[in-house]
Design an enzyme around this catalytic site. Sequence first.
Site, PDB file in Angstrom:
ATOM      1  N   GLU A 264      12.697   3.052 -13.322  1.00 37.24           N
ATOM      2  CA  GLU A 264      13.906   2.552 -12.648  1.00 37.24           C
ATOM      3  C   GLU A 264      14.851   1.873 -13.631  1.00 37.24           C
ATOM      4  O   GLU A 264      14.723   0.672 -13.886  1.00 37.24           O
ATOM      5  CB  GLU A 264      13.520   1.565 -11.525  1.00 37.24           C
TER       6      GLU A 264
ATOM      7  N   LYS B 255       6.013   0.694 -10.159  1.00 35.82           N
ATOM      8  CA  LYS B 255       7.458   0.600 -10.391  1.00 35.82           C
ATOM      9  C   LYS B 255       7.761  -0.425 -11.473  1.00 35.82           C
ATOM     10  O   LYS B 255       7.096  -1.476 -11.542  1.00 35.82           O
ATOM     11  CB  LYS B 255       8.150   0.172  -9.098  1.00 35.82           C
TER      12      LYS B 255
ATOM     13  N   ARG C 176       5.278 -14.402   4.895  1.00 35.33           N
ATOM     14  CA  ARG C 176       5.539 -13.206   4.076  1.00 35.33           C
ATOM     15  C   ARG C 176       4.546 -12.101   4.435  1.00 35.33           C
ATOM     16  O   ARG C 176       4.903 -10.929   4.496  1.00 35.33           O
ATOM     17  CB  ARG C 176       5.446 -13.560   2.576  1.00 35.33           C
TER      18      ARG C 176
ATOM     19  N   LYS D 103      14.071   6.536 -10.565  1.00 31.24           N
ATOM     20  CA  LYS D 103      14.745   5.748  -9.526  1.00 31.24           C
ATOM     21  C   LYS D 103      16.036   5.184 -10.109  1.00 31.24           C
ATOM     22  O   LYS D 103      16.038   4.085 -10.663  1.00 31.24           O
ATOM     23  CB  LYS D 103      13.812   4.626  -9.047  1.00 31.24           C
TER      24      LYS D 103
HETATM   25  P1  13P Z   1      17.399  -2.105  -3.487  1.00 30.57           P
HETATM   26  O1  13P Z   1      17.387  -0.799  -2.737  1.00 30.57           O
HETATM   27  O2  13P Z   1      17.600  -3.302  -2.616  1.00 30.57           O
HETATM   28  O3  13P Z   1      18.328  -2.055  -4.673  1.00 30.57           O
HETATM   29  O4  13P Z   1      15.947  -2.304  -4.058  1.00 30.57           O
HETATM   30  C1  13P Z   1      15.301  -1.239  -4.618  1.00 30.57           C
HETATM   31  C2  13P Z   1      14.396  -1.719  -5.661  1.00 30.57           C
HETATM   32  O5  13P Z   1      13.219  -1.459  -5.628  1.00 30.57           O
HETATM   33  C3  13P Z   1      14.963  -2.504  -6.757  1.00 30.57           C
HETATM   34  O6  13P Z   1      14.031  -2.695  -7.757  1.00 30.57           O
END
Ligand code: 13P
Length: 359
Positions: free
Chosen positions: A181, A140, A46, A223
Amino acid sequence: MTSHNLENVVLMLIAKGKGILAADETIPTLTKRFDTLGIRSTEQSRRTYREMLFTSPVASRGPADFISGAIMYDETIRQKSSAGTPLAKVLTVQGIVPGIKVDTGAKPLASSPNETITEGLDGLRDRLSEYHAMGARFAKWRAVIRITDALPSPACVSANAHALARYAALCQEQELVPIVEPEVLMDGSHTIERCEQVTGAVLHAVFHALFEQGVALEAMLLKPNMVIAGKECPRQASVEEVAIATLRCLRRHVPAAVPGIVFLSGGQSARLATAHLNAINRLPSPKPWKISFSYGRALQDPALEAWHGRDENLAAGQEALYRRASLNGAASVGKYTDEMEAASPGFDDPPHCRNWRDD
Ligand code: 13P
């Protein structure tokens, strides 16, 4: 009062022609993706994979050409490159802002077990302070909203909006830019109209909660998902229809004080995610915010496929990421074309990636 430091970080993250690389998969999620390709998931593999994404074989050109920030997972921000440099510093020296996922995942909601509430508020202040000391400058938190005929429930929407707002307020207190998000999933057979209605209601609830918690809109990024028909919906909307519905929904529900909107890809193919971003940016309607990308799967899948866990493919993996990032960089200013896509090395839409899910 909004901190100038936070606003400066926001400006770096929404720099023209750039977007964010979401590389913050948890260990179980990344392990599932590795398994599909027969790559053994270890702390070392990873680390190698993330180092591959964050660096370049070519001194004069690298991910920073199109990537302004990278979101890491807790394990990653504690790891060092093969040369012994902390991965957060590897990003910083290239001018890429280090970010960190700070939620602890979406768990069943007690009153509605088919829905989830994202957890992670307990002890968050201390964790944010630790991440800041390790070099992170933004964070995030992902809330997940599922559409069915009966869902989402009002309880799910308000609980997730509240948690997002409390997270965002804590981030700003600890000098980290919050990426907020709220993801309305593409899973299901719902129409694009239903996605627009639910996405609008969710954004409305989120901005109400952000207001209640005193979050400075100037010092955050949103987001969201794009407005898109469910994967199983028999009528899939055209690229143009997705762009129009998405921009209409955002214009109705996202205050102009928010500096930037960086989309998630949500399980769209890499090409479609780029085409949609481009089409949104090309629409003539006024856009008060910068509109770019914060893709996970749509940026990483081609690179993961090209690498396949083999050292001899590291440069090919980096090349695949560079290419996808450059196409999305072009889309973030409405300058992406089919001809640019035509020069494909063949890794852009690996079929086995289409059902990969995010955590
Ligand atoms: P995806 O673009 O694969 O949806 O992932 C973005 C992300 O940070 C989801 O939390």
